[in-house]
Design a protein around this motif. Structure first.
Motif, PDB file in Angstrom:
ATOM      1  N   THR A  27       7.740  29.462  34.518  1.00 55.75           N
ATOM      2  CA  THR A  27       7.587  28.077  34.931  1.00 55.75           C
ATOM      3  C   THR A  27       6.883  27.317  33.834  1.00 55.75           C
ATOM      4  O   THR A  27       6.284  27.886  32.927  1.00 55.75           O
ATOM      5  N   GLY A  28       6.934  25.992  33.912  1.00 53.69           N
ATOM      6  CA  GLY A  28       6.191  25.160  32.978  1.00 53.69           C
ATOM      7  C   GLY A  28       6.584  25.411  31.542  1.00 53.69           C
ATOM      8  O   GLY A  28       7.743  25.493  31.191  1.00 53.69           O
ATOM      9  N   GLN A  29       5.555  25.527  30.706  1.00 51.78           N
ATOM     10  CA  GLN A  29       5.776  25.679  29.271  1.00 51.78           C
ATOM     11  C   GLN A  29       6.616  26.904  28.955  1.00 51.78           C
ATOM     12  O   GLN A  29       7.452  26.872  28.070  1.00 51.78           O
ATOM     13  N   ALA A  30       6.392  28.006  29.680  1.00 54.86           N
ATOM     14  CA  ALA A  30       7.107  29.241  29.376  1.00 54.86           C
ATOM     15  C   ALA A  30       8.619  29.053  29.474  1.00 54.86           C
ATOM     16  O   ALA A  30       9.362  29.586  28.666  1.00 54.86           O
ATOM     17  N   SER A  31       9.086  28.283  30.475  1.00 57.52           N
ATOM     18  CA  SER A  31      10.519  28.136  30.670  1.00 57.52           C
ATOM     19  C   SER A  31      11.160  27.280  29.590  1.00 57.52           C
ATOM     20  O   SER A  31      12.369  27.231  29.476  1.00 57.52           O
ATOM     21  N   ARG A  32      10.361  26.566  28.778  1.00 56.63           N
ATOM     22  CA  ARG A  32      10.902  25.727  27.712  1.00 56.63           C
ATOM     23  C   ARG A  32      10.716  26.366  26.342  1.00 56.63           C
ATOM     24  O   ARG A  32      10.830  25.715  25.325  1.00 56.63           O
ATOM     25  N   PHE A 194      12.921  19.250  15.304  1.00 54.95           N
ATOM     26  CA  PHE A 194      11.915  20.294  15.479  1.00 54.95           C
ATOM     27  C   PHE A 194      11.028  20.368  14.241  1.00 54.95           C
ATOM     28  O   PHE A 194      11.416  19.948  13.145  1.00 54.95           O
ATOM     29  N   LYS A 195       9.825  20.919  14.428  1.00 59.01           N
ATOM     30  CA  LYS A 195       8.877  21.116  13.339  1.00 59.01           C
ATOM     31  C   LYS A 195       8.704  22.605  13.071  1.00 59.01           C
ATOM     32  O   LYS A 195       8.647  23.414  14.012  1.00 59.01           O
ATOM     33  N   PHE A 196       8.624  22.967  11.817  1.00 53.94           N
ATOM     34  CA  PHE A 196       8.353  24.338  11.410  1.00 53.94           C
ATOM     35  C   PHE A 196       6.852  24.592  11.534  1.00 53.94           C
ATOM     36  O   PHE A 196       6.035  23.813  11.045  1.00 53.94           O
ATOM     37  N   VAL A 197       6.470  25.691  12.218  1.00 56.91           N
ATOM     38  CA  VAL A 197       5.061  26.024  12.414  1.00 56.91           C
ATOM     39  C   VAL A 197       4.663  27.021  11.333  1.00 56.91           C
ATOM     40  O   VAL A 197       4.823  28.241  11.492  1.00 56.91           O
ATOM     41  N   ALA A 198       4.150  26.512  10.225  1.00 58.57           N
ATOM     42  CA  ALA A 198       3.850  27.352   9.067  1.00 58.57           C
ATOM     43  C   ALA A 198       2.801  28.408   9.365  1.00 58.57           C
ATOM     44  O   ALA A 198       2.860  29.523   8.842  1.00 58.57           O
ATOM     45  N   SER A 199       1.847  28.087  10.236  1.00 54.69           N
ATOM     46  CA  SER A 199       0.753  29.027  10.520  1.00 54.69           C
ATOM     47  C   SER A 199       1.230  30.282  11.242  1.00 54.69           C
ATOM     48  O   SER A 199       0.547  31.306  11.232  1.00 54.69           O
ATOM     49  N   GLU A 200       2.417  30.233  11.861  1.00 48.45           N
ATOM     50  CA  GLU A 200       2.939  31.392  12.590  1.00 48.45           C
ATOM     51  C   GLU A 200       4.099  32.073  11.880  1.00 48.45           C
ATOM     52  O   GLU A 200       4.724  32.978  12.436  1.00 48.45           O
ATOM     53  N   GLU A 210       8.559  23.982  16.822  1.00 49.88           N
ATOM     54  CA  GLU A 210       8.131  23.221  17.992  1.00 49.88           C
ATOM     55  C   GLU A 210       8.826  21.871  18.016  1.00 49.88           C
ATOM     56  O   GLU A 210       9.160  21.311  16.959  1.00 49.88           O
ATOM     57  N   ARG A 211       9.036  21.358  19.202  1.00 49.66           N
ATOM     58  CA  ARG A 211       9.739  20.080  19.366  1.00 49.66           C
ATOM     59  C   ARG A 211       8.988  18.951  18.671  1.00 49.66           C
ATOM     60  O   ARG A 211       7.767  18.859  18.752  1.00 49.66           O
ATOM     61  N   ASN A 212       9.728  18.108  17.977  1.00 46.63           N
ATOM     62  CA  ASN A 212       9.166  16.923  17.346  1.00 46.63           C
ATOM     63  C   ASN A 212       9.217  15.784  18.358  1.00 46.63           C
ATOM     64  O   ASN A 212      10.256  15.158  18.553  1.00 46.63           O
ATOM     65  N   ALA A 213       8.089  15.527  19.009  1.00 49.08           N
ATOM     66  CA  ALA A 213       8.052  14.530  20.080  1.00 49.08           C
ATOM     67  C   ALA A 213       8.326  13.120  19.578  1.00 49.08           C
ATOM     68  O   ALA A 213       8.692  12.233  20.363  1.00 49.08           O
ATOM     69  N   ASP A 214       8.181  12.895  18.283  1.00 51.00           N
ATOM     70  CA  ASP A 214       8.365  11.550  17.723  1.00 51.00           C
ATOM     71  C   ASP A 214       9.788  11.314  17.205  1.00 51.00           C
ATOM     72  O   ASP A 214      10.090  10.231  16.707  1.00 51.00           O
ATOM     73  N   ARG A 235       9.660  24.909  22.298  1.00 54.90           N
ATOM     74  CA  ARG A 235       9.324  25.899  21.279  1.00 54.90           C
ATOM     75  C   ARG A 235      10.497  26.862  21.122  1.00 54.90           C
ATOM     76  O   ARG A 235      11.143  27.251  22.108  1.00 54.90           O
ATOM     77  N   ILE A 236      10.791  27.225  19.886  1.00 57.35           N
ATOM     78  CA  ILE A 236      11.828  28.206  19.585  1.00 57.35           C
ATOM     79  C   ILE A 236      11.205  29.291  18.721  1.00 57.35           C
ATOM     80  O   ILE A 236      10.544  28.995  17.720  1.00 57.35           O
ATOM     81  N   GLU A 237      11.415  30.538  19.098  1.00 57.59           N
ATOM     82  CA  GLU A 237      10.916  31.666  18.313  1.00 57.59           C
ATOM     83  C   GLU A 237      12.095  32.500  17.826  1.00 57.59           C
ATOM     84  O   GLU A 237      12.877  32.999  18.632  1.00 57.59           O
ATOM     85  N   TRP A 238      12.225  32.616  16.515  1.00 57.10           N
ATOM     86  CA  TRP A 238      13.204  33.530  15.911  1.00 57.10           C
ATOM     87  C   TRP A 238      12.504  34.868  15.707  1.00 57.10           C
ATOM     88  O   TRP A 238      11.488  34.944  14.998  1.00 57.10           O
ATOM     89  N   LEU A 239      13.044  35.912  16.298  1.00 58.48           N
ATOM     90  CA  LEU A 239      12.405  37.226  16.258  1.00 58.48           C
ATOM     91  C   LEU A 239      13.313  38.254  15.591  1.00 58.48           C
ATOM     92  O   LEU A 239      14.533  38.237  15.780  1.00 58.48           O
ATOM     93  N   THR A 240      12.718  39.141  14.824  1.00 60.88           N
ATOM     94  CA  THR A 240      13.472  40.179  14.129  1.00 60.88           C
ATOM     95  C   THR A 240      13.188  41.538  14.765  1.00 60.88           C
ATOM     96  O   THR A 240      12.024  41.884  14.983  1.00 60.88           O
ATOM     97  N   PHE A 241      14.243  42.289  15.052  1.00 59.04           N
ATOM     98  CA  PHE A 241      14.126  43.611  15.667  1.00 59.04           C
ATOM     99  C   PHE A 241      14.571  44.688  14.678  1.00 59.04           C
ATOM    100  O   PHE A 241      15.350  44.413  13.760  1.00 59.04           O
ATOM    101  N   PRO A 242      14.085  45.902  14.859  1.00 62.33           N
ATOM    102  CA  PRO A 242      14.379  46.952  13.868  1.00 62.33           C
ATOM    103  C   PRO A 242      15.811  47.443  13.868  1.00 62.33           C
ATOM    104  O   PRO A 242      16.299  47.950  12.864  1.00 62.33           O
TER     105      PRO A 242
END
Length: 530
Positions: A27-32, A194-200, A210-214, A235-242
């Motif tokens: 729900t909430g943030q998790a579902s987006r 969208f914005k690239f989250v460099a810290s992650e 993360e979504r660019n609200a502007d 939020r979008i997470e690109w994940l790499t699996f082995p």
């Protein structure tokens, strides 16, 4: 996508730590938040400095373009609000639409556009051709600029809407200036949805957007790479699996929401699984053979023609893809279904002719000299295409020296102009998206500039003249007629050997809406429900 055990463990721990809210839709943030597996690992962040498709896709998330192609392959204004061209076709005036801002809040200006286009023109084949006709680019005011030509270039809008490598993305002028000084792209400030989250950013493990609200989208409905780019995910997470089995297990369990591309073998593991949906994508891939014109034997056009006769698209697609619903044989060098489709002069679509190939080799004086065929053993489909076609060449009388290496080594080696016996090469298979083939000015395989051109270094002044004529043609009928001449020349000189088209498929959880029908994986309009 291979990681060491420690990296894989870290990545999996990160995925699973998000807990059941993600697995069940939440729900909430998790579902987006969308957790997905991209087709490759993102390591390079500069979409103008590399031809990697994964970096291109990254670019579409965080940057925007002046024009974009709609579903009918017509260039439509994107960042541009309105534009006009002078009666003599030599002055194009563009005005940016209202509300365009970079992620740091600064407005997008004419100077940013001019700087971005200038850099793109230096590194892209289409851009370089456009640059030859550009007299100057000047800012009229902060939102309006002109491109003044010294010679007609009727394909201006198509060039500015170039959809694939390399895309003329608009970046801040300061970022472009730093890149021009050799710093590369270290500042990922864009103006896209969208914005690239460099810290992650953890290359090979996780990429976060993360979504660019502007962001102010256009009002038109989204169509291919044009229209309204409405970000519905936070939020979008690109994940790499082995490995692929881990990916299969993760999406079945709900630990991830979407896998960008899956092979036919993977589809069989997932088809019919509860809670999963398969989507046939608008994108398609085209494998082909590329030969090195600098050295024997492929400096001889008759021997290139023999190689052309030795293979057939149908046999390659049957061997590599198998499912006839998932591929298409196609003699059109610009892609079947494209505006410039033609079968003129096509060779080797349904059947090979090894006997005729052998006769042509004899006529050309081929005496069994080794043909160095380089192959990326760590890319499954690519390697399969290489293996199948090398056997076809052997059956036609070529003495194939098949050399397998990892993809990174192959990329470095294919750029070497040294003789094949000294670390160079004679022939290789490769794979492009249809987006990189559909337009004569951007199809790198039609590059006729010799040693200064694309790997393979085909030298063909007649081809270059035909493309110059195409660039000046404004009437669609004229363009199609010239494109047919280009195709005939390409088949006659064997600029490359097309091996068919195969579809890409994506797999997603049923609570995720389908990806937009576009030839590039884009995430605007995509939704995830609880």
């Amino acid at each position: 996508m291979l990681l060491n055990r420690r990296e894989a463990g870290l990545m999996l721990a990160s995925v699973l730590a998000s807990g059941p809210a993600f697995a069940q839709g939440g729900t909430g943030q998790a579902s987006r938040t969308l957790k997905m597996v991209p087709h490759a690992v993102l390591r390079l962040l500069d979409p103008v400095g590399t031809s990697a498709y994964i970096t291109r896709n990254h670019g579409y998330l965080i940057y925007d373009t002046l024009f974009g192609f709609d579903e009918k392959f017509r260039p439509q204004p994107q960042m541009v609000g309105n534009w006009n061209v002078s009666g003599d076709g030599l002055v194009y005036t563009f005005t940016l639409r209202d509300g365009l801002r970079f992620h740091d809040g600064a407005p997008v200006t004419s100077d940013d556009c001019i700087a971005s286009l200038s850099r793109w023109m230096k590194s892209d084949m289409t851009g370089e051709r456009l640059a030859r006709s550009v007299k100057e680019m000047v800012a009229v005011d902060t939102k309006t600029f002109k491109i003044v030509l010294s010679a007609s270039f009727a394909s201006m809008l198509e060039a500015l809407a170039k959809p694939s490598t390399n895309v003329p993305f608009i970046m801040p002028k300061r970022v472009v200036e730093a890149a021009d000084k050799g710093a590369g792209i270290t500042d990922t400030t864009g103006s896209g949805p969208f914005k690239f989250v460099a810290s992650e950013f953890r290359p090979g493990i996780k990429v976060v957007y993360e979504r660019n609200a502007d962001y102010v989208p256009r009002s038109e409905p989204a169509s291919y790479l044009a229209g309204g780019k409405i970000a519905k995910l936070d939020r979008i997470e690109w994940l790499t699996f082995p490995d692929i089995q881990t990916v299969v297990n993760a999406i079945k369990k709900g630990d991830i929401d979407l896998v960008e591309w899956v092979t036919a073998d993977t589809l069989t593991l997932l088809r019919g699984a509860p809670g999963l949906e398969i989507q046939k994508l608008a994108s398609a891939n085209c494998p082909f053979l590329r030969m090195n014109w600098l050295y024997p034997p492929f400096d001889n056009v008759k021997i290139r023609q023999a190689a052309q006769l030795a293979v057939s698209q149908r046999d390659v697609m049957d061997a590599v893809v198998g499912d006839q619903k998932a591929y298409e044989v196609c003699g059109a060098l610009f892609g079947c279904g494209s505006p410039l489709e033609t079968n003129a002069a096509s060779v080797g679509v349904e059947k090979a002719d090894p006997a005729k190939a052998k006769a042509l080799l004899k006529e050309a004086g081929y005496k069994g000299e080794p043909v160095v065929f380089i192959n990326p053993g760590d890319l499954t489909v690519w390697s399969a295409v290489s293996s199948v076609t090398s056997e076809m060449l052997k059956a036609a009388g070529f003495n194939v020296d098949f050399q397998t290496m990892d993809f990174a080594t192959l990329l470095a080696r294919r750029n070497r102009q040294t003789p094949p016996a000294e670390g160079g090469w004679n022939i290789m298979a490769t794979i492009n998206s249809t987006l990189d083939l559909y337009f004569p000015l951007s199809n790198v395989n039609l590059d006729g500039r010799g040693k200064s051109g694309y790997s393979g270094w085909s030298s063909d002044s007649e081809m270059e003249a035909l493309k110059e004529t195409f660039a000046k043609a404004s009437d669609p009928a004229d363009q199609k007629a010239i494109a047919e001449k280009i195709q005939k020349r390409a088949y006659e000189q064997v600029h490359y050997i097309p091996l068919g088209m195969y579809n890409n498929f994506s797999i997603r959880r049923s609570n995720v809406s389908p990806l937009l029908a576009a030839p590039v994986t884009v995430y605007w309009g995509l939704e995830k429900s609880a």
